[in-house]
Design an enzyme around this catalytic site. Structure first.
Site, short mmCIF file in Angstrom:
data_model
loop_
_atom_site.label_atom_id
_atom_site.label_comp_id
_atom_site.label_asym_id
_atom_site.label_seq_id
_atom_site.Cartn_x
_atom_site.Cartn_y
_atom_site.Cartn_z
NE ARG A 35 -3.16 2.48 3.06
CZ ARG A 35 -2.81 3.26 4.07
NH1 ARG A 35 -1.77 2.93 4.84
NH2 ARG A 35 -3.47 4.38 4.33
NE ARG A 76 -3.67 15.14 6.38
CZ ARG A 76 -3.38 14.10 7.14
NH1 ARG A 76 -3.00 14.29 8.40
NH2 ARG A 76 -3.46 12.87 6.67
CE LYS A 218 -8.66 4.40 3.61
NZ LYS A 218 -7.61 5.44 3.67
#
Length: 477
Positions: A35, A76, A218
């Site tokens: 990954r 973020r 995901k």
């Protein structure tokens, strides 16, 4: 055929493992798929990593799929010269901006003031710092600190249940999608999926570019849990991304969510990966905690096709040991009585094509009674039949023989499936071919005279992409 294990291992690469020597060692230790996390580092860095994996794949005569994880709309904290210490009870201000100024903490998400409401929680750095929104004025969010700590630059910020107005694909994501198309990536991890429309948007880009890249959705938002059936239906694979999901929903609900997602993915015959903090302590320590060992084991018992290492192999001190530990746990669980062998989920049997399903059921019935059964040889053009048989968790490996190398890479992620590339001209059904198969099984797969294998495929073309329609028991002579 090294690294024969039913449960597959996904390893995240990072600063600790970006070099050729470490990638090769990880492969030898048991990694099935690598990954690459696009949230970190540059396209140049990742280009070099992909080239190294492909070099090793060729030299080792192996099949190594690559998963590129898209960052997605991850919120973020912005740029800070130094961490900001906050204390319980004080009011902290947030705003979409680039730098810290006038005691306002920068956030890189433009919709921060639109997507929060009074009384909602804000979680920073995987929930280490918790705040509750007091008010929103002039696009500034005022929040009371509930847990003290340091707010550090570029740490993740979660608004559980929020971010409704955010685009699923960011500008950076689109750049990495283009990178993936041009660099032979096998799977794209689509982060923060909420509805089927998010998947359709990515599929549209891939189809427009005639790309065969497959999508792993995901699951890390509560909205995804609400729409899980339609998400699974449109996805090529599922990842239970427990990091953000465990922040977005109550922690105590995470185990049931994990089991539910895995069960639904199994029924839909989609490979499912369980990720995040599986052997977290091995970032710093050479052995895992007992709780971590049990966590990996339970994910496998639940029905996960693959388990994933993140920081353990990306930046940990013991990346090889982490893979070896995970492989050892997987082998012990797969050999235990807790894994039901040669049994399909009942729901699966009611919704699949009757002929290949009948053959798959017959394969599992034969395995219960056939002495010296050592493997299933599936001649396949699309990967359909081996992926179907995989869901029965057979008591022997499935060796998928396929002339399409890309399909071989896709198949590597399925439980118990081990792809073997062969040339089209080698696909025959005559006396000589049977002799060659005997020799191949003995030389390459360590089978012995008297062993039995189950052979499946489609006649007359064996690997034409037509529905599987024959089953043969081959005794090794």
């Amino acid at each position: 055929m090294k690294n024969i294990t039913a449960t597959k291992i996904v390893s995240t690469l990072g600063p600790a493992t970006y070099n050729e020597d470490m990638i090769r060692k990880l492969h030898h230790a048991g990694v099935t798929m690598f990954r690459i996390n696009s949230s970190h580092d540059t396209i140049e860095t990742h280009t070099n990593t992909v080239n190294l994996i492909r070099k090793i794949e060729k030299e080792e005569k192996a099949i190594i799929p690559i998963l590129l994880d898209l960052q997605g709309p991850k919120i973020r904290i912005g740029s800070l010269k130094t961490p900001i210490e906050v204390h319980a009870g004080e009011i902290v201000k947030f705003q979409h901006r680039n730098d810290y100024k006038n005691e306002i903490i920068p956030v890189d998400y433009e919709g921060i003031a639109k997507d929060v409401t009074k009384g909602e929680k804000i979680l920073i750095d995987d929930g280490k710092i918790q705040l509750i929104v007091e008010k929103i004025e002039n696009d500034v969010v005022y929040a009371k600190v509930l847990t003290s700590g340091e707010i550090k630059p570029r740490k993740g910020l979660n608004i559980p249940g929020g971010t409704g107005s955010i685009e699923i694909l960011t500008k950076r994501d689109r750049e990495f999608i283009d990178f993936a198309i041009k660099n032979d990536i096998d799977y794209l991890g689509l982060s923060f999926v909420r509805t089927k429309e998010d998947i359709i948007q990515l599929k549209h880009i891939l189809n427009k570019n005639n790309s065969r890249i497959r999508i792993i959705s995901k699951i890390e938002k509560p909205q995804a849990l609400e729409n899980i059936d339609e998400i699974i239906e449109l996805s090529d694979g599922i990842m239970v991304a427990r990091g953000d999901l465990g922040i977005e929903i109550e922690t105590e609900k995470l185990p049931i969510a994990q089991k539910t997602i895995i069960n639904k993915a199994n029924i839909a015959r989609k490979p499912v990966i369980v990720a995040t903090q599986m052997l977290e302590s091995m970032i710093e320590n050479p052995i895992p905690t007992r709780a971590e060992t049990s966590d990996v084991a339970n994910a496998i018992i639940d029905g996960a096709d693959a388990v994933m290492l993140s920081g353990e192999t990306a930046m940990g001190k013991y990346p090889i040991e982490a893979v070896q530990t995970m492989k050892s746990i997987a082998q012990n669980i797969n050999a235990s009585q807790f894994i039901k062998k040669n049994e399909f989920p009942k729901e699966l049997l009611n919704k699949q094509d009757p002929i290949p399903v009948s053959i798959a059921i017959s394969v599992t019935d034969i395995l219960k009674n056939l002495p010296n059964a050592k493997g299933i040889i599936a001649l396949t053009a699309t990967g359909y039949t081996p992926s179907l048989i995989s869901e029965s968790r057979p008591s022997v490996p499935i060796y998928a023989l396929c002339s399409d190398f890309k399909i071989c890479r896709f198949l590597q992620l399925f439980n118990s499936v081990h792809a073997i590339p062969i040339k089209e001209e080698e696909i025959r059904c005559d006396k000589e071919a049977i002799v060659e198969l005997n020799n191949f099984l003995k030389k390459e797969l360590d089978m012995q005279k008297g062993d039995n294998v189950i052979l499946t495929g489609s006649i007359p073309y064996l690997m034409s992409g037509l529905s599987t329609n024959f089953l043969k028991i081959q005794n090794i002579s």
